[in-house]
Write a protein that holds these residues in place. Structure first.
Motif, PDB file in Angstrom:
ATOM      1  N   HIS A   1      22.408   2.589 -48.578  1.00 11.93           N
ATOM      2  CA  HIS A   1      21.465   1.479 -48.762  1.00 11.93           C
ATOM      3  C   HIS A   1      21.703   0.398 -47.719  1.00 11.93           C
ATOM      4  N   PHE A   2      20.615  -0.076 -47.125  1.00 13.96           N
ATOM      5  CA  PHE A   2      20.649  -1.230 -46.221  1.00 13.96           C
ATOM      6  C   PHE A   2      20.085  -2.436 -46.977  1.00 13.96           C
ATOM      7  N   PRO A   3      20.911  -3.398 -47.377  1.00 12.43           N
ATOM      8  CA  PRO A   3      20.399  -4.557 -48.113  1.00 12.43           C
ATOM      9  C   PRO A   3      19.620  -5.495 -47.199  1.00 12.43           C
ATOM     10  N   ASP A   4      18.868  -6.411 -47.826  1.00 14.56           N
ATOM     11  CA  ASP A   4      18.160  -7.424 -47.046  1.00 14.56           C
ATOM     12  C   ASP A   4      19.169  -8.339 -46.355  1.00 14.56           C
ATOM     13  N   TYR A   5      18.739  -8.903 -45.241  1.00  9.09           N
ATOM     14  CA  TYR A   5      19.579  -9.888 -44.557  1.00  9.09           C
ATOM     15  C   TYR A   5      19.669 -11.156 -45.405  1.00  9.09           C
ATOM     16  N   SER A   6      20.858 -11.719 -45.488  1.00 11.47           N
ATOM     17  CA  SER A   6      21.020 -13.009 -46.150  1.00 11.47           C
ATOM     18  C   SER A   6      20.536 -14.116 -45.220  1.00 11.47           C
ATOM     19  N   LYS A   7      20.473 -15.333 -45.742  1.00  5.91           N
ATOM     20  CA  LYS A   7      20.020 -16.458 -44.932  1.00  5.91           C
ATOM     21  C   LYS A   7      20.960 -16.699 -43.761  1.00  5.91           C
ATOM     22  N   GLY A   8      22.247 -16.589 -44.001  1.00  9.00           N
ATOM     23  CA  GLY A   8      23.207 -16.777 -42.914  1.00  9.00           C
ATOM     24  C   GLY A   8      23.097 -15.689 -41.860  1.00  9.00           C
TER      25      GLY A   8
ATOM     26  N   ASN B   1      17.668 -23.273 -38.302  1.00 11.17           N
ATOM     27  CA  ASN B   1      18.038 -23.750 -39.634  1.00 11.17           C
ATOM     28  C   ASN B   1      16.852 -24.424 -40.321  1.00 11.17           C
ATOM     29  N   ILE B   2      16.085 -25.214 -39.572  1.00 14.89           N
ATOM     30  CA  ILE B   2      14.871 -25.843 -40.109  1.00 14.89           C
ATOM     31  C   ILE B   2      13.841 -24.779 -40.469  1.00 14.89           C
ATOM     32  N   LEU B   3      13.653 -23.800 -39.595  1.00 15.24           N
ATOM     33  CA  LEU B   3      12.667 -22.744 -39.821  1.00 15.24           C
ATOM     34  C   LEU B   3      12.998 -21.948 -41.074  1.00 15.24           C
ATOM     35  N   LEU B   4      14.251 -21.567 -41.240  1.00 12.26           N
ATOM     36  CA  LEU B   4      14.638 -20.801 -42.427  1.00 12.26           C
ATOM     37  C   LEU B   4      14.538 -21.643 -43.691  1.00 12.26           C
TER      38      LEU B   4
ATOM     39  N   TYR C   1      12.255 -19.171 -45.651  1.00 16.30           N
ATOM     40  CA  TYR C   1      13.115 -18.158 -46.254  1.00 16.30           C
ATOM     41  C   TYR C   1      12.687 -17.796 -47.668  1.00 16.30           C
ATOM     42  N   SER C   2      12.140 -18.745 -48.399  1.00 16.20           N
ATOM     43  CA  SER C   2      11.750 -18.467 -49.785  1.00 16.20           C
ATOM     44  C   SER C   2      10.512 -17.577 -49.889  1.00 16.20           C
ATOM     45  N   VAL C   3       9.702 -17.527 -48.830  1.00 16.72           N
ATOM     46  CA  VAL C   3       8.458 -16.736 -48.881  1.00 16.72           C
ATOM     47  C   VAL C   3       8.469 -15.562 -47.919  1.00 16.72           C
ATOM     48  N   CYS C   4       9.373 -15.529 -46.965  1.00 22.03           N
ATOM     49  CA  CYS C   4       9.375 -14.474 -45.957  1.00 22.03           C
ATOM     50  C   CYS C   4      10.806 -14.200 -45.507  1.00 22.03           C
ATOM     51  N   ARG C   5      11.231 -12.941 -45.657  1.00 22.62           N
ATOM     52  CA  ARG C   5      12.569 -12.551 -45.201  1.00 22.62           C
ATOM     53  C   ARG C   5      12.493 -11.382 -44.226  1.00 22.62           C
ATOM     54  N   ASP C   6      11.302 -11.168 -43.711  1.00 15.13           N
ATOM     55  CA  ASP C   6      11.079 -10.126 -42.720  1.00 15.13           C
ATOM     56  C   ASP C   6      11.561 -10.639 -41.369  1.00 15.13           C
TER      57      ASP C   6
END
Length: 441
Positions: free
Chosen positions: A185-192, A216-219, A223-228
């Motif tokens: 399994h490849f998990p989603d990338y975390s914010k960091g 940092n501003i962009l995420l 980040y809450s709506v898009c993690r692609d």
């Protein structure tokens, strides 16, 4: 600091170069290498790698196979639409064009096995060969014997089949049964991790600290709506020049984070309305990133740059009308010769509540299609293309499916776009949507 990949049988310098290209995926790459084993050893017959879109599955495989110079055949199940194309691509990758030409015009699985066995006897594998199949979930629609046969292909040769998919194996497993692959399994990338990866794309004209604060501003916004990862990289490239405007004009310094944030905030909010709806094409975005040039479409509304297919725009218009018009008004708006309608059937304007204040109402699929065929200019035959465009609108979150998949009757949807949004879409196809809204009678 980048972790070091370690695996016996491989050159340490090549492993180091591969690790440098795999930020935040060193653990998964190390596990994959341990499953693959040494080059001259027999590996596992099949490995199933799954994870969400843009989680690094294909990229990790490409880097490892390229940097370690492993013999492989990279197969896209989207491009190989038939078994014949699949067989030809595998034989051509391992043995050349001459081997692929030995297949008959419409080869069966037996023909492929026969030719592959002949080639293996002439050119035995000195190390493990790999077949990497991207979008492997499409194999479920292929012939029933294709997937089980490929999972047992190691009976012919020292070969490992690696399946890359966005769905879990439980939904992938064929009903006829097959050799079970190893699951990774490849998990989603975390914010960091996203911050670490996106910060590597910094503009050479600016410091790493400035670009890191911008990411940092962009995420913080997206980040809450898009993690692609691909979409976030596109958004970062698209809006960076606007972030740097105060620096170029001399109104702020790199340390004035608050001024830079106030300048970029309205543009990021506007970009929130068009996440996944590209304002420039994917090819242009890649060119912008690789060349270091960044683009911002200033002075124009983001709504005017939405690249939807022609009929998808009319489907979205029809969905908006179905959501905000009562069903009893369809005959009035969309039937040319509806006869005389008594005024008592319609409430007076000052006696009814605005449907736009009440919000969108769910509607069935057959009503959406009926309105769509009424508002589109040309005659359109019902086809799979129309239904696939409805699914695409749901994926883009322009439509919301409110019925369950196990529901026996027709599915129901709701339109989730704003009035300004649908008016902008309507203008691109010269459709006056106001004339068809009951609230504006």
């Amino acid at each position: 600091m980048t972790a070091v990949l370690q695996q016996p049988g491989y050159d340490e310098e090549r492993l180091r170069q591969a690790a440098e290209q795999l930020p935040s995926r060193e653990v998964q790459a190390g596990m994959l290498l341990s499953l693959m084993g040494e080059p001259d050893q027999y590996s596992y017959p099949s490995i199933f790698i799954y994870g969400h879109q843009a989680s690094g599955k294909s990229y990790v495989m490409q880097v490892l196979l390229r940097e370690l110079e492993l013999p492989h055949a990279a197969v896209s199940c989207v491009e190989c639409v038939s078994a014949a194309l699949l067989f030809e691509h595998v034989l051509r990758s391992f043995f050349g064009d001459d081997a692929a030409s030995r297949l008959p015009r419409s080869p069966s699985l037996s023909d492929f096995v026969r030719v592959y066995r002949q080639q293996c006897s002439q050119s035995p594998a000195k190390q493990t060969r790999y077949i990497v199949m991207e979008k492997a979930e499409l194999l479920r629609d292929a012939d029933a014997n294709i997937l089980p046969a490929f999972l047992r292909l190691q009976e012919l040769d020292n070969i490992t089949v690696i399946l890359l998919s966005e769905i879990v194996w439980d939904k992938f497993r064929p009903n006829t049964g097959c050799l079970e692959p190893l699951l990774l399994h490849f998990p989603d990338y975390s914010k960091g991790e996203l911050h670490q990866i996106l910060s590597r794309d910094r503009h050479p004209s600016y410091s790493a600290e400035l670009y890191s604060s911008y990411i940092n501003i962009l995420l913080g916004v997206f980040y809450s709506v898009c993690r692609d990862l691909r979409e976030l990289r596109h958004l970062a490239a698209l809006n960076f020049s606007k972030f740097c405007e105060p620096l170029l004009e001399g109104r702020a310094k790199e340390t004035d984070t608050h001024k830079l944030w106030r300048n970029i905030e309205p543009h990021l909010k506007r970009a929130m309305q068009t996440v996944y709806l590209r304002e420039v094409s994917s090819a242009d975005a890649v060119q912008l990133i690789t060349s270091g040039a960044f683009l911002f479409l200033s002075g124009l509304s983001a709504h005017t740059h939405i690249e939807l297919p022609y009929y998808s725009k009319f489907l979205l218009i029809a969905a908006y009308l179905a959501s905000y018009n009562p069903a009893r008004t369809d005959k009035r708006f969309f039937v040319k010769h509806h006869g005389k309608i008594r005024k008592t059937n319609f409430l007076k304007k000052n006696e009814k509540t605005s449907n736009h204040l009440l919000g969108p109402k769910p509607f069935p699929l057959d009503r959406l299609l009926a309105i769509f065929y009424s508002v589109v200019d040309s005659r359109v035959a019902p086809s799979a293309s129309i239904f696939s465009q409805i699914s695409s609108l749901v994926t883009l979150q322009l439509l919301t499916k409110v019925s369950h998949d196990d529901q026996l009757d027709a599915p129901k949807y709701k339109c989730s776009v704003s009035m300004d949004f649908i008016c902008a879409i309507s203008r691109t196809v010269n459709f006056d949507i106001i004339k068809y809204l009951y609230d504006f009678l």
